[in-house]
Design an enzyme around this catalytic site. Sequence first.
Site, PDB file in Angstrom:
ATOM      1  NE  ARG A  82      40.361  -6.612  10.042  1.00 48.95           N
ATOM      2  CZ  ARG A  82      39.094  -6.232   9.862  1.00 48.95           C
ATOM      3  NH1 ARG A  82      38.172  -7.251   9.773  1.00 48.95           N
ATOM      4  NH2 ARG A  82      38.811  -5.081   9.628  1.00 48.95           N
ATOM      5  CG  HIS A  87      36.455  -9.914   4.523  1.00 50.19           C
ATOM      6  ND1 HIS A  87      37.745  -9.658   4.777  1.00 50.19           N
ATOM      7  CD2 HIS A  87      35.685  -9.425   5.589  1.00 50.19           C
ATOM      8  CE1 HIS A  87      37.858  -8.804   5.978  1.00 50.19           C
ATOM      9  NE2 HIS A  87      36.386  -8.801   6.388  1.00 50.19           N
TER      10      HIS A  87
END
Length: 312
Positions: free
Chosen positions: A227, A275
């Site tokens: 993250r 991502h």
Amino acid sequence: MDIIFYHPTFDTQWWIEALRKAIPQARVRAWKSGDNDSADYALVWHPPVEMLAGRDLKAVFALGAGVDSILSKLQAHPEMLNPSVPLFRLEDTGMGEQMQEYAVSQVLHWFRRFDDYRIQQNSSHWQPLPEYHREDFTIGILGAGVLGSKVAQSLQTWRFPLRCWSRTRKSWPGVQSFAGREELSAFLSQCRVLINLLPNTPETVGIINQQLLEKLPDGAYLLNLARGVHVVEDDLLAALDSGKVKGAMLDVFNREPLPPENPLWQHPRVTITPHVAAITRPAEAVEYISRTIAQLEKGERVCGQVDRARGY
């Protein structure tokens, strides 16, 4: 059996049809605002509070490996989900294989010094460089969950020294395990490559900061697959500029999409992907969810349930 589905970007119709085929006895519908009809299971990603609040659900499935978006929303709106309702995440469903591909390819890229050769190519400079020695190229994995285990397994093929760090000690063959904050410094001290696969919890936010980076060997590399909130970006940029960190491969960020003005875009020692290190594979996710629902209906023990207190 009634199942409600919500995902802001997935092909909802594909999912509904696939779930109906996998669970023929289920009535599956796309949830929309104002839908307060009964449901037994909810399949969600970044769900609105009203979707789950007040429902007598048997379980909720997050359509990804992380549940931080749900847990953070629960902190602000505890009424959104009864504490007795089990929350599940997709533990693998093809994501482990994707993480393996991503991690191995990047570790080998750095080990063979392709980053340095790219910089030389940019200036039309021909110069063979000394090779790195495998026995000195220790790989450290922050976070020893399902995905961390998969990445460690894939790297063992290449005979790099491997170590992992987590809340509790692991017993992985061929991997040196470190546990707890008191062993973090010792873990970091030999990591030529640091791979972040930590869960997103209050304890791990901002963990990759100046203090942590200073404990790495000079010229270490960072691979962030977890993250964006784990990394203090200004501290990473400073470490890159000083040479403390020689390179970073980043798939996740504090703000996504990454704003065009963010200096990470232009840094010569940073590589960015949007991502995509491990995305949800719909067919495998449907198979996992249908199998887990069948086990829950039979009262069997199942894997993948989230410990809300721990955050994963």
